[in-house]
Design a protein around this motif. Structure first.
Motif: not given
Length: 292
Positions: A34-42
């Protein structure tokens, strides 16, 4: 994926249960999707600890054990490999068409069908004469005249001077309206017909006309009873002959009968009451009291 042996490795290195390892990985996948930069964890470690009801230290140990195995910093390794091949983008290997290509081919088929239909319409188009168009318009707008002898009881027609209620069905209609055994004068029937003949736009079935006649007679009988007159005459409606009562009644229950003495006025009622009391007092040998 649930049976991947690396979960046991991460659980052994972090000294945490496999269930916690897999639950954390699910949270990481959802966040990376669901992040704007898909694949990155926030998502923070505190949020994961609160969601799974564990300590921050447990989450931290599992997170460190995932590095180099399923995580590369805050990026989920193998993210691009886990994305499914969608049919909408098309595939040269399977021959699947993209959504845009399917829609484009559908529009082309619809356009070809429309052009083909327009060509048929042009070839069939024939100019009709004004007389034929006028005749068709009249036939469509003018309803056929009602047939008086039409046997279907569902046929609607306007009231006419030769209309008569059916003896059998009208007797049943009178019974349903509480008029069984009653007789009515001919003038009531004629007044009913004359009223509705003056309304040629009102079309009803035979049963509806008989019902309206029964209601008309019932209203007249109640009005006669309320005014102290006898509603019975000597003839049934629709039977030939002269009526003993030549007075008319409108189709809606109105009366035009000769005037008869009306009820006593208030002074006359007082005088009559005094006379009655005086006669009673004289017979009993008693004097009138103050109220008398």
């Amino acid at each position: 994926m649930p049976n991947d042996p690396k979960w046991r490795t991460i659980a052994r290195v972090s000294a945490q249960p496999i269930a916690l390892v897999q639950a954390m990985y699910v949270h990481l996948l959802v966040d990376a999707s669901r992040n704007v930069t898909r694949g990155h964890v926030t998502v923070t470690k505190e949020d994961i600890a609160s969601a799974l009801d564990v300590t921050d230290e447990q989450v931290e140990s599992v997170f460190e054990a995932m590095q180099g195995r399923v995580l590369d910093g805050d990026y989920v390794t193998g993210w691009s490999k886990r994305q499914p091949k969608r049919e909408d983008i098309g595939s040269s290997e399977s021959g699947a068409k993209s959504a845009a290509q399917r829609k484009r081919e559908q529009r082309e088929r619809q356009k070809a069908d429309q052009e083909k239909e327009d060509g048929h319409d042009e070839s069939r188009k024939v100019t009709e004469s004004h007389d034929r168009l006028d005749k068709r318009r009249v036939d469509k707008e003018t309803p056929p005249p009602p047939r008086e002898d039409f046997p279907d009881s569902r046929c609607k027609f306007a009231m006419h001077e030769h209309w008569e209620p059916d003896a059998k069905s009208f007797a049943a209609m009178l019974t349903l309206n509480g008029l069984s055994g009653q007789v009515f004068d001919q003038d009531q029937f004629l007044e009913f017909k004359s009223f509705w003949i003056a309304s040629p736009d009102d079309h009803r079935t035979q049963a509806k006309w008989e019902h309206a006649l029964a209601q008309h007679l019932k209203r007249g009988m109640r009005s006669d009873q309320a005014s102290g007159r006898n509603a019975n005459a000597t003839q049934q409606p629709g039977t030939p002959g002269n009526s003993q009562d030549n007075s008319g009644r409108g189709a809606q229950g109105g009366h035009q009968r000769p005037a008869k003495p009306g009820p006593l006025s208030a002074p006359d009622r007082v005088r009559a009451a005094i006379a009655d009391r005086e006669n009673a007092a004289s017979a009993d040998g008693q004097a009138l009291d103050q109220n008398g």
